[in-house]
Design a protein around this motif. Sequence first.
Motif, short mmCIF file in Angstrom:
data_model
loop_
_atom_site.label_atom_id
_atom_site.label_comp_id
_atom_site.label_asym_id
_atom_site.label_seq_id
_atom_site.Cartn_x
_atom_site.Cartn_y
_atom_site.Cartn_z
N GLU A 1 45.87 46.91 34.96
CA GLU A 1 46.90 45.87 35.26
C GLU A 1 46.85 44.93 33.94
N GLU B 1 36.01 42.35 42.04
CA GLU B 1 37.03 41.91 41.16
C GLU B 1 38.36 42.09 41.18
N ARG B 2 38.17 44.17 41.41
CA ARG B 2 39.45 44.61 41.71
C ARG B 2 40.72 44.08 42.85
N ARG C 1 42.52 40.78 42.29
CA ARG C 1 43.30 41.24 41.30
C ARG C 1 44.39 41.64 42.21
N LYS D 1 46.14 38.77 44.49
CA LYS D 1 46.68 37.97 43.51
C LYS D 1 48.38 38.83 43.09
N LEU D 2 48.01 40.27 42.56
CA LEU D 2 49.41 40.75 42.03
C LEU D 2 50.10 41.24 43.07
#
Length: 502
Positions: free
Chosen positions: A133, A145-146, A149, A152-153
């Motif tokens: 990203e 964590e991935r 994200r 959120k994306l």
Amino acid sequence: MAIDRRRRRRRTTGESAFALARQFTLAAISDGAETGKGKGTLIEPAWDGHRVLVTRVGDDVRITAHDHRDWTKTFPNAARAIGKLAAQKVALDGVVCVLDERGVPSFERLRAAVASGSAVGEAMIMCWDLLWEGDDDLRGKPLVERRARLAKLLGAGTTSLMPSQALDGTLARVLEAAAPLGLRGVVSRSLDGDYSAAWCSHPTTAERIDWQRSLSPPPPLSNADKVLYPRDGICKRDIIGYYQDVAPLLVAHLLDRPVVVQRWPDGIDEFDWYQHRMPPRAPDYLRAAWVDGVRRIVIENSDALLWMANQAGLTYHGFTSRLSSLESPDYAMIDLDPGERTTWPDLVEIALAVRRVLELLDLPSVVKTSGQRGIHILVPLAPGHTFEHAEELGRGISKLLLRLLPDKITEAPEKKDRHGKLLIDHKQYMAKTLVVPYSLRGADGATVSTPVAWDELTPKLDPRAFTLRTVRARLDAKGDLAAPLLRGGAQLASALAQLRAQ
């Protein structure tokens, strides 16, 4: 002054979605034990679709399979949804799906839609993971964590691009609940793991989950009666039948190995050519792999072999190393290439001399006919050897025999310098290929490169007797005499030391 209102592509010069895709290999999914316990594991559906790698650089979007086969135009709505993401540079691991009338992903529905030849507008991509990203390569980050994200994306997602759903509970409870919903199973991963950590597959039935299913139709048989061996009346139907019969053994010698296919579209009397690169519009069961900037062909199943045979691919020249260890050959090869003066008894004499040297060096060997005039002698190697080691072995044996049989053997690489003698070809390097066992040759009789037992190799043996019409019965009787090549085993250190001392 006129203003150019065309939308400018937002990507850095030299970058593309395809170039980004080539940096990734989709993580392997293996049959898993009961690992889905506690809060440290993510469990999600084993989506019944086709796994894809999604990349974007600016306005450039690519949807590809594990071997970088391009599906972007087939799934246009998903591609447009990717192009609307906030991140200008992104890579996603996901599964493209089509829902059935129950709202459940159906691979058969997806394959039928693709087979129609039209764009599949109803396809959606369920995103499992975020690999890149912006400026961040996320593969080394923990899954927790991935996924944060990724959420959120994508937000809540769209009808064409959605985050994969996490399933709560123990693995046993999740599988019990998944079966009535029509799900084929689940996938579990450690939330602490990076992208290379284990992906475990758990089916809802007794049948294991197949992650290698093809979206392409079965291999066709076109122009079945076209004669490719004119003096033998052997047509394409016969060739397909032969390769269908020997595929279980032949494909084992091609697995994970780049191959060059020698094709005769109009028969063996006409023009032939060597197919190094993946053919355009090839089916997805024919795998491609990048090797030194070339998108190479990899044949790993009978459908792929039969598809290439239908393209008049008669002869298969394989690398001696595999994609997983390109710098390390599986076997050392000694190619006996007869000259104009070389008789079959001469060739047998030289081959047996090579075998005797190998026995003195305590090295195993496999011998096979080339399918033409030559003989191939192969030494199966343990992992870790280099091409330099393999060539040093062949060169040492060649020099010994040159002293014993100087009137029959040469090392001259140019044919004009050989004076009709047999060449012991011991050159070995990564891109050098060898005709694989059980491959047809473009010669009268439809001869086959055939492994033989050493005690069969006598002046009375006729290598022309191994043909499309005879090899199948031989395999039933003797099995795969080249099987030791698949097991490896030989260590060369002692043998090379002995040869250096000569």
